[in-house]
Scaffold this active site. Structure first.
Site, PDB file in Angstrom:
ATOM      1  N   SER A  61       7.688   3.990  -0.851  1.00  0.00           N
ATOM      2  CA  SER A  61       6.770   4.472   0.194  1.00  0.00           C
ATOM      3  C   SER A  61       7.560   5.053   1.352  1.00  0.00           C
ATOM      4  O   SER A  61       7.092   5.938   2.064  1.00  0.00           O
ATOM      5  CB  SER A  61       5.894   3.320   0.684  1.00  0.00           C
ATOM      6  OG  SER A  61       5.254   2.678  -0.406  1.00  0.00           O
ATOM      7  N   ARG A  62       8.790   4.550   1.556  1.00  0.00           N
ATOM      8  CA  ARG A  62       9.595   5.003   2.699  1.00  0.00           C
ATOM      9  C   ARG A  62      10.290   6.346   2.444  1.00  0.00           C
ATOM     10  O   ARG A  62      10.894   6.895   3.378  1.00  0.00           O
ATOM     11  CB  ARG A  62      10.638   3.950   3.072  1.00  0.00           C
ATOM     12  CG  ARG A  62      10.047   2.712   3.720  1.00  0.00           C
ATOM     13  CD  ARG A  62      11.134   1.792   4.259  1.00  0.00           C
ATOM     14  NE  ARG A  62      10.623   0.751   5.114  1.00  0.00           N
ATOM     15  CZ  ARG A  62      10.444  -0.528   4.762  1.00  0.00           C
ATOM     16  NH1 ARG A  62      10.747  -0.927   3.539  1.00  0.00           N
ATOM     17  NH2 ARG A  62       9.982  -1.404   5.627  1.00  0.00           N
TER      18      ARG A  62
ATOM     19  N   GLY B  32       0.812  -1.222   0.000  1.00  0.00           N
ATOM     20  CA  GLY B  32       0.000   0.000   0.000  1.00  0.00           C
ATOM     21  C   GLY B  32       0.840   1.264   0.000  1.00  0.00           C
ATOM     22  O   GLY B  32       2.035   1.238  -0.280  1.00  0.00           O
TER      23      GLY B  32
ATOM     24  N   LEU C  53       0.483   3.740  -2.166  1.00  0.00           N
ATOM     25  CA  LEU C  53       0.891   3.608  -3.563  1.00  0.00           C
ATOM     26  C   LEU C  53       1.553   4.872  -4.109  1.00  0.00           C
ATOM     27  O   LEU C  53       1.206   5.988  -3.721  1.00  0.00           O
ATOM     28  CB  LEU C  53      -0.323   3.280  -4.434  1.00  0.00           C
ATOM     29  CG  LEU C  53      -1.118   2.023  -4.079  1.00  0.00           C
ATOM     30  CD1 LEU C  53      -2.172   1.764  -5.159  1.00  0.00           C
ATOM     31  CD2 LEU C  53      -0.228   0.805  -3.915  1.00  0.00           C
ATOM     32  N   HIS C  54       2.484   4.654  -5.016  1.00  0.00           N
ATOM     33  CA  HIS C  54       3.144   5.748  -5.750  1.00  0.00           C
ATOM     34  C   HIS C  54       3.239   5.321  -7.213  1.00  0.00           C
ATOM     35  O   HIS C  54       2.714   4.254  -7.599  1.00  0.00           O
ATOM     36  CB  HIS C  54       4.518   6.061  -5.142  1.00  0.00           C
ATOM     37  CG  HIS C  54       5.387   4.860  -4.956  1.00  0.00           C
ATOM     38  ND1 HIS C  54       5.867   4.118  -6.006  1.00  0.00           N
ATOM     39  CD2 HIS C  54       5.846   4.240  -3.831  1.00  0.00           C
ATOM     40  CE1 HIS C  54       6.592   3.128  -5.555  1.00  0.00           C
ATOM     41  NE2 HIS C  54       6.590   3.159  -4.218  1.00  0.00           N
TER      42      HIS C  54
ATOM     43  N   GLY D 257       5.541   4.057  -8.922  1.00  0.00           N
ATOM     44  CA  GLY D 257       6.167   2.752  -9.141  1.00  0.00           C
ATOM     45  C   GLY D 257       5.109   1.654  -9.122  1.00  0.00           C
ATOM     46  O   GLY D 257       5.048   0.799 -10.023  1.00  0.00           O
ATOM     47  N   HIS D 258       4.246   1.688  -8.107  1.00  0.00           N
ATOM     48  CA  HIS D 258       3.153   0.710  -8.046  1.00  0.00           C
ATOM     49  C   HIS D 258       2.228   0.871  -9.260  1.00  0.00           C
ATOM     50  O   HIS D 258       1.773  -0.103  -9.848  1.00  0.00           O
ATOM     51  CB  HIS D 258       2.315   0.923  -6.780  1.00  0.00           C
ATOM     52  CG  HIS D 258       3.046   0.742  -5.497  1.00  0.00           C
ATOM     53  ND1 HIS D 258       3.383   1.790  -4.678  1.00  0.00           N
ATOM     54  CD2 HIS D 258       3.498  -0.374  -4.864  1.00  0.00           C
ATOM     55  CE1 HIS D 258       4.000   1.338  -3.606  1.00  0.00           C
ATOM     56  NE2 HIS D 258       4.093   0.027  -3.691  1.00  0.00           N
TER      57      HIS D 258
ATOM     58  N   ASP E  99      13.172  -3.830  -5.925  1.00  0.00           N
ATOM     59  CA  ASP E  99      13.507  -4.795  -4.866  1.00  0.00           C
ATOM     60  C   ASP E  99      14.060  -6.041  -5.552  1.00  0.00           C
ATOM     61  O   ASP E  99      13.404  -7.084  -5.600  1.00  0.00           O
ATOM     62  CB  ASP E  99      12.259  -5.112  -4.046  1.00  0.00           C
ATOM     63  CG  ASP E  99      11.666  -3.873  -3.413  1.00  0.00           C
ATOM     64  OD1 ASP E  99      12.202  -3.430  -2.396  1.00  0.00           O
ATOM     65  OD2 ASP E  99      10.700  -3.310  -3.968  1.00  0.00           O
TER      66      ASP E  99
ATOM     67  N   MET F  22      11.458   5.637  -6.545  1.00  0.00           N
ATOM     68  CA  MET F  22      10.249   5.882  -5.752  1.00  0.00           C
ATOM     69  C   MET F  22      10.104   4.785  -4.706  1.00  0.00           C
ATOM     70  O   MET F  22      10.386   3.619  -4.966  1.00  0.00           O
ATOM     71  CB  MET F  22       9.029   5.896  -6.656  1.00  0.00           C
ATOM     72  CG  MET F  22       9.019   7.117  -7.524  1.00  0.00           C
ATOM     73  SD  MET F  22       7.467   7.282  -8.378  1.00  0.00           S
ATOM     74  CE  MET F  22       7.847   8.744  -9.329  1.00  0.00           C
TER      75      MET F  22
HETATM   76  P1  AMP Z   1       5.887  -2.472  -1.734  1.00  0.00           P
HETATM   77  O1  AMP Z   1       4.524  -1.874  -1.615  1.00  0.00           O
HETATM   78  O2  AMP Z   1       6.990  -1.522  -1.416  1.00  0.00           O
HETATM   79  O3  AMP Z   1       5.992  -3.813  -1.053  1.00  0.00           O
HETATM   80  O4  AMP Z   1       6.088  -2.788  -3.287  1.00  0.00           O
HETATM   81  C1  AMP Z   1       5.155  -3.529  -4.023  1.00  0.00           C
HETATM   82  C2  AMP Z   1       5.735  -3.816  -5.381  1.00  0.00           C
HETATM   83  O5  AMP Z   1       6.046  -2.586  -6.031  1.00  0.00           O
HETATM   84  C3  AMP Z   1       7.048  -4.604  -5.317  1.00  0.00           C
HETATM   85  O6  AMP Z   1       7.077  -5.544  -6.391  1.00  0.00           O
HETATM   86  C4  AMP Z   1       8.092  -3.531  -5.494  1.00  0.00           C
HETATM   87  O7  AMP Z   1       9.295  -4.009  -6.049  1.00  0.00           O
HETATM   88  C5  AMP Z   1       7.382  -2.612  -6.463  1.00  0.00           C
HETATM   89  N1  AMP Z   1       7.955  -1.262  -6.407  1.00  0.00           N
HETATM   90  C6  AMP Z   1       8.136  -0.476  -5.319  1.00  0.00           C
HETATM   91  N2  AMP Z   1       8.750   0.687  -5.670  1.00  0.00           N
HETATM   92  C7  AMP Z   1       8.967   0.616  -7.004  1.00  0.00           C
HETATM   93  C8  AMP Z   1       9.567   1.488  -7.960  1.00  0.00           C
HETATM   94  N3  AMP Z   1      10.085   2.666  -7.614  1.00  0.00           N
HETATM   95  N4  AMP Z   1       9.633   1.070  -9.246  1.00  0.00           N
HETATM   96  C9  AMP Z   1       9.137  -0.128  -9.628  1.00  0.00           C
HETATM   97  N5  AMP Z   1       8.544  -0.998  -8.774  1.00  0.00           N
HETATM   98  C10 AMP Z   1       8.464  -0.635  -7.478  1.00  0.00           C
END
Ligand code: AMP
Length: 296
Positions: free
Chosen positions: A195-196, A40, A42-43, A45-46, A159, A193
């Protein structure tokens, strides 16, 4: 700001049994399921992952679950940023049909004992400072796959270690799901990008741009023919030392796909990954070197 995209509210499912029944019905109808797991907040990237997944399945499912088992007791589980109402709007804009949003108790009921561990790959890079992290990730992704039953799941290269751990798990455990990787989405100044990123002060935010500068400098020098691992890593550390007051957790070269040490000279697809602490934010970033070379 005016919203430009059409927004249709996704259906929100909290109960894993209900989610699985829905997925089974979709499959019985002969339709395909594309899946994007997230924590969650979201940005863009998501959003990019969701847009890709939208094209690859008839039904798009996104999970929002801040998975407690991938956080150590000292980490930021409690403070991890959350805004489900905003996530639901963004998901609707990206054409998400269903948001799976379980509670920790629904995912880990009393008596839960099982863990999925992808051995060597989970103890390197981020696994050194986060020894329980990737077992938490592998276990929850395995559970999410069993509940959502996707044909394809999209993960971010941001990641990269997580991506490789999941690919290994899927292959080793004969899971019937295609894993699609999506390139890292960056801010205009190169910061990946995350969330942190909200944890960064203005000064740390400026310094954090050095991460991608360091990776790009390394990429450029490899493009010009450099293969010596120490030379590449020294270049990375030099850029970071000069431009930041963050604490470098690691900067390492690892062979793909299984993340073994790269040795003195890089040969074939090699991950250059780093993690750096800025105050309470721990940022990670990476690039793949020699992506198109035959395996070393
Ligand atoms: P998270 O919500 O951080 O667990 O990320 C969910 C999914 O989004 C994971 O597959 C992450 O690798 C991907 N993700 C997070 N940040 C980015 C980003 N800047 N660019 C591409 N994918 C991302």
């Amino acid at each position: 700001m005016a919203r430009t995209k059409e927004h249709i509210a996704p259906r929100v499912i909290e109960n894993p049994r209900e989610m699985r029944a829905i997925s089974e019905a979709i499959r019985r109808d002969g339709r395909t399921i594309a899946f994007v797991p997230t924590m969650g907040y979201l940005h863009d990237g998501h959003r990019a992952l969701l847009a890709e997944a939208r094209k690859r399945g008839d039904v798009l499912v996104m999970s929002v679950f801040v998975n407690p088992t991938q956080f150590a007791p000292t980490e930021d589980l409690k403070d991890y940023p959350r805004d489900f109402a905003r996530d639901a709007i963004m998901a609707g804009e990206e054409g998400v049909d269903i948001i799976f949003h379980p509670s920790p108790e629904a995912m880990y009921p009393t008596g839960f004992l099982t863990e999925v561990r992808v051995r060597e790959m989970s103890g390197v890079l981020c696994g050194v400072s986060r020894p329980t992290h990737f077992a938490g990730v592998a276990t929850v992704v395995c559970k999410l796959f069993n509940v959502v039953r996707p044909h394809i799941a999209v993960f971010g290269e941001k990641d990269y270690q997580q991506l490789q751990v999941i690919r290994r798990m899927v292959e080793d455990l004969d899971m019937d799901v295609e894993i699609k990787a999506w390139p890292t989405v960056r801010e205009a100044d190169g910061l990946a990008m995350s969330s942190r990123n909200v944890y960064l002060s203005a000064e740390e935010r400026t310094q954090a741009t050095a991460l991608f500068r360091a990776l790009r400098a390394a990429g450029d020098c490899v493009d010009s023919g450099e293969r010596n691992a120490n030379a590449i890593l020294n270049l990375v550390r030099g850029v970071l030392d000069e431009a930041t007051r963050g604490t470098l957790d690691y900067a390492e070269l690892r062979r793909l796909p299984n993340l073994e040490p790269a040795g003195d000279r890089i040969v074939g697809p090699t991950l250059l990954a780093l993690a750096m602490k800025f105050g309470r934010a721990r940022l990670i970033d990476n690039i793949v070197l020699l992506r198109d070379e035959p395996k070393g």
